[in-house]
Design an enzyme around this catalytic site. Structure first.
Site, short mmCIF file in Angstrom:
data_model
loop_
_atom_site.label_atom_id
_atom_site.label_comp_id
_atom_site.label_asym_id
_atom_site.label_seq_id
_atom_site.Cartn_x
_atom_site.Cartn_y
_atom_site.Cartn_z
CD GLU A 158 -3.87 3.13 7.42
OE1 GLU A 158 -4.03 2.71 8.59
OE2 GLU A 158 -2.75 3.43 6.97
CE1 TYR A 178 -11.99 -8.09 16.83
CE2 TYR A 178 -10.15 -8.90 15.51
CZ TYR A 178 -10.74 -8.67 16.75
OH TYR A 178 -10.07 -9.02 17.89
CD1 TRP A 221 0.35 0.31 3.38
CD2 TRP A 221 -0.34 -1.77 3.00
NE1 TRP A 221 0.78 -0.45 4.43
CE2 TRP A 221 0.37 -1.74 4.23
CE3 TRP A 221 -0.87 -2.98 2.57
CZ2 TRP A 221 0.55 -2.87 5.03
CZ3 TRP A 221 -0.68 -4.12 3.36
CH2 TRP A 221 0.02 -4.05 4.57
NE ARG A 222 5.03 2.01 4.67
CZ ARG A 222 5.93 1.83 5.62
NH1 ARG A 222 7.20 1.58 5.29
NH2 ARG A 222 5.60 1.91 6.90
CD GLN A 224 -9.71 -4.63 16.91
OE1 GLN A 224 -10.63 -4.65 16.10
NE2 GLN A 224 -9.91 -4.79 18.20
CG LEU A 232 -8.36 -10.15 6.78
CD1 LEU A 232 -8.61 -8.89 5.96
CD2 LEU A 232 -7.11 -9.97 7.62
#
Length: 352
Positions: free
Chosen positions: A61, A106, A48-49, A66, A104
């Protein structure tokens, strides 16, 4: 002296350098220069950079909330293959979104990301808001995420506080208040705001994160090679950051049924914890005859927020189903539907 202003209890800093005082502009400039030189030699290569696309940055993000970087990378790459643009995500069904996210955890994060895409497309014609205040009005986006998109997509000079930077800041300024308290959070954000430069915030905040991830680590900080150790006010870095006592882990036992017939398995759509996903139908143990249960054919345990859940699966005979929430699925088609990881592991083991 290098630090933020706050009240210090004398007993906490006896025999140490005090952390009070105003931020010195010369030391701030020296700090930024030192961490910048270190960063350009040691920065992590993260997918993502390499982008300024606010959508791709928002995805990273939200996923990183978490969840560790190494876990996120393959999910991030796969997600952008499935939904390469904001519009493609907005046009997807919730089932497709949950299926891409599964593993993933959550899952509220995935639903909120989906709702964000829909909201931006419907209300702004797909134009991504650049201001943090507008971003915070979107579902599931708080101060950190809004600022992170502003910093990494638009190079805005904004403070950032996440796990790695919180650790660096708490040691740098010798913050003794628990960082999950109102007072502790306020001090962290104040410290970050005083350090971030007016220009080049993107590289600076990435440097702070990498410093926390690679040098200023939680259990074994590598103080001897820290590029900014001369600015650090912590006399015992391992003791920081402090947190409030965590809530106790509550054990739960959940029973579910395995019902199969002619190459198909019965699943029920979740309405609460994993809303929208498909799981083995739950059983009410007190409403079943002992002969219906016997011994479980599968037992496993998994964490969920403040709980430790023991999953017990009992084989059940074919029966009339609740057509409003239950469906038969071919066992060779299970990979195409969203199933919570604990239940997918159970199905994989039981249907092998």
């Amino acid at each position: 002296m290098f630090g933020v202003e706050y009240t210090v209890i004398p007993s906490e800093v006896e025999g140490s350098r005090r952390a009070t005082g105003c931020l010195n502009s010369k030391k701030t400039i020296s700090f930024r220069r030192a961490i910048s030189i270190w960063f350009h030699k040691n920065k992590r290569d993260l997918p993502w950079r390499g982008t300024r696309d606010p959508y791709a940055i928002l995805v990273s993000e939200i996923m990183l909330q978490q969840t560790q970087v190494t876990t996120v990378i393959p999910y991030y790459n796969r997600w952008l293959r499935c939904f390469p643009t904001l519009r493609s995500l907005a046009a997807a069904t919730e089932s497709e979104v949950l299926h891409a996210w599964q593993g993933l955890g959550y899952y509220t994060r995935a639903r909120n990301l989906h709702r964000c895409a829909k909201t931006i497309v419907e209300k702004s014609g797909g134009k991504f808001p650049s201001g943090p205040d507008k971003l915070k009005s979107l579902p599931g986006i708080g101060r950190y995420t809004a600022n992170a998109v502003g910093v990494f997509a638009f190079d805005q000079s904004l403070p950032l506080v996440e796990a790695n930077t919180a650790r660096v800041l708490s040691r740098l300024f010798n913050i003794r208040a628990p960082i999950d308290s109102t007072s502790g959070r306020r001090k962290l954000w104040e410290g970050s705001a005083k350090l971030v430069p007016a220009k080049g915030a993107r590289d600076f905040q990435n440097a702070m994160m990498d410093l926390g991830a690679l040098v200023c680590t939680a259990r074994s900080p590598r103080c001897q090679i820290c590029p900014v150790k001369k600015f650090c006010r912590a006399c015992d870095p391992v003791s920081l950051p402090r947190k409030r006592k965590p809530a106790g882990i509550v054990p739960l036992i959940e029973a579910h049924g395995l019902c199969t017939t002619a190459g198909a398995v019965l699943l029920e759509q979740c309405r609460q914890r994993w809303r929208g996903m498909w799981m083995l139908p739950p059983l009410k143990l007190d409403g079943l005859k002992p002969s219906s249960l016997r011994r479980p054919v599968y037992v496993s345990a998994f964490p969920f927020t403040h709980h430790r859940v023991t999953l017990r699966v009992f084989r059940q005979p074919a029966r009339e189903i609740d057509t409003s929430s239950q469906r038969w699925f071919l066992t060779n088609a299970l990979d195409a539907i969203p199933i919570p990881s604990p239940h997918r592991r159970a199905l994989t083991a039981l249907l092998a």
